[in-house]
Enzyme design. Sequence first.
Site, mmCIF file in Angstrom:
data_model
loop_
_atom_site.group_PDB
_atom_site.id
_atom_site.type_symbol
_atom_site.label_atom_id
_atom_site.label_comp_id
_atom_site.label_asym_id
_atom_site.label_seq_id
_atom_site.Cartn_x
_atom_site.Cartn_y
_atom_site.Cartn_z
ATOM 1 N N SER A 44 -4.788 11.636 3.476
ATOM 2 C CA SER A 44 -4.948 10.278 2.966
ATOM 3 C C SER A 44 -5.709 10.306 1.651
ATOM 4 O O SER A 44 -6.518 11.207 1.401
ATOM 5 C CB SER A 44 -5.718 9.444 3.997
ATOM 6 O OG SER A 44 -6.168 8.241 3.428
ATOM 7 N N CYS A 73 -6.966 -1.768 1.045
ATOM 8 C CA CYS A 73 -8.278 -1.236 1.457
ATOM 9 C C CYS A 73 -9.129 -0.896 0.240
ATOM 10 O O CYS A 73 -8.639 -0.261 -0.701
ATOM 11 C CB CYS A 73 -8.092 -0.006 2.326
ATOM 12 S SG CYS A 73 -7.213 -0.324 3.868
ATOM 13 N N CYS A 109 0.821 -1.211 0.000
ATOM 14 C CA CYS A 109 0.000 0.000 0.000
ATOM 15 C C CYS A 109 0.853 1.259 0.000
ATOM 16 O O CYS A 109 2.039 1.229 0.295
ATOM 17 C CB CYS A 109 -0.899 0.024 1.233
ATOM 18 S SG CYS A 109 -2.025 -1.360 1.349
ATOM 19 N N ASP A 110 0.181 2.361 -0.311
ATOM 20 C CA ASP A 110 0.684 3.693 -0.037
ATOM 21 C C ASP A 110 2.019 3.984 -0.703
ATOM 22 O O ASP A 110 2.066 4.193 -1.897
ATOM 23 C CB ASP A 110 0.734 3.926 1.483
ATOM 24 C CG ASP A 110 -0.664 3.795 2.095
ATOM 25 O OD1 ASP A 110 -0.829 2.979 3.000
ATOM 26 O OD2 ASP A 110 -1.574 4.497 1.644
ATOM 27 N N LYS A 111 3.135 3.937 0.020
ATOM 28 C CA LYS A 111 4.391 4.443 -0.522
ATOM 29 C C LYS A 111 5.222 3.383 -1.216
ATOM 30 O O LYS A 111 6.127 3.709 -1.980
ATOM 31 C CB LYS A 111 5.218 5.099 0.585
ATOM 32 C CG LYS A 111 4.422 6.093 1.430
ATOM 33 C CD LYS A 111 3.713 7.143 0.583
ATOM 34 C CE LYS A 111 2.713 7.943 1.396
ATOM 35 N NZ LYS A 111 1.444 7.238 1.654
#
Length: 564
Positions: free
Chosen positions: A479, A206, A134-136
């Site tokens: 976010s 998610c 996820c994310d980064k």
Amino acid sequence: MPGTERYERLKMDKKIRNSAALFAGITGAYPRAMFKAVGYHRDELKKPVVGVVSSWSEMHPGSYLNKELAQFVKAGVWAAGGTPVEFHTIAICDAVAQGSGMHYVLPGREIVAAEIELTVGAGGFDGLVLIPSCDKSPAGMLMAAARLNLPTILLPPGPMLSHFQDGEQRVMCDIKEAMGAFKDKRIDAARFEAIEDDTCATAGVCGMMGTGNTMGCLIEALGMSLPGTATTPAVYAAKKRQAKRTGERILDMIREDLRPRSILKRENLLNAVRFLMAVGGSTNAVLHLPAIAAEAGCSLTLADIDAISSATPCIAKFKPSSRYTLWDFYEAGGVGAVLGELAGLIEKGAPTVTGGPIADYFTAVKDREVIRPLEDPLQPQGGIVILRGSLAPDGALVKVSGIRGAKPRHVGTAKTFDSEEEVLEQIMTKTVRPGDILVIRYEGPSGGPGMREMSIPAGILTGMGLGDSVAMITDGRYSGATRGFCIGHVTPEAQAGGPIAAVRDGDSIEIDIVNKKLNLLVPAEEIAARLKALPRRPAPIDRGFLGLYCRHVSQADRGALLEG
């Protein structure tokens, strides 16, 4: 550009070794012995060696299945005549890292890129399969791919399935808003705990258009993964088959000498920006795409991003900006369906890891409620707008796809805070009122450090019914799951002496989304005098990796890259 010339020089000096050089001759006995000790035999070391790299931990669902996916990738590599070698990199989750832990998340992007760089540079790999979480980590892996420029393909892990409750799909952002609803006594403790227990229905990223899925989709839109991989749910059997095909494909890419910098060209990056704007994706992508471009030797500026946003209708929105989830997106046709709808606006011949053009990824739209036609969009411009003005001379951004009821122009009174904790305390004591503009500074790349997300304050405001009547402005970030009147990435940041440091309680601030303005309504001479009078603020952290990060990170408009 960072990394590009350095790596070309290292490769000419033969300091980055491929497997044939690593295992050759008498001196190859040393590494051959090491590999034999863990089960490889001599003939396997004569085949192309493929690094299978996953961002994995047991800390969060977005990475949890990646170790299993890596086994299916390895099966594909073996089947296609290669020798897979598995290793892992860190997997930091924004949801787990809320509060003080958030200082470490964006810097983790640089660590993911560096871990892959160091392991590959020290070893002898002919190609790479990268499995982000996820994310980064997706951005870090793309940066590493461009930096190393070995044949590389990515496999997005895919979203989790939604939890169904009372006929509605629940995903992670519903938990944030439930916090505000519980604080406001609009739901009871039993309902709150049920939301906490059941919302993450399975492992996977998610199921909203947060940063994790935004970046997974951008990997596909960039042509750096096989078509259809971004939105296939993580727990579906099809994801395992995709993993095998990805492992098989990397062998062809090695034989074809198909490398990332022949794919991560400006036209592909501009295509990815257009896709981002069409789906109202995460604002974090505006940090990551310029950083990836820099590693690939390209230029991608906020001006480029703003111009594309202005010319790109938003044709799809997903939670938290609508009721639709990533499962709905998958059922509606996924990334290929949006790319097909944008066919007249993108460079259809842009290259991909398949060896063919991005046009080969186009699919038909299966649900026009989820993905609208260009001639009947949800809004005429893209989901993210770049703002400039006396409060943000070098730019700021707002996710307009996440604003439902706010006026396009708003003048309000500032309430200033020097940290996330300060603003959260104010929100929780219920002293925030409609019309307020909450200014949170010293949360930028170097001042935070790490551009902490203001997602919990934003989510609680939304849960309290104030998301579209109270504006938040920060040199930090939000976010991908944030909705509401939230402006972030204000540059220059307060720590660098930006005008946001000069804001005082009671000042008037103008937010004009239509005209893309963000102004502190104070005379320029007064702003300059206030900034001159401010005492020098020491770096928030001076030791360890975060200390190094504070000293060398660039401003958000340049991608928050480590420089110098």
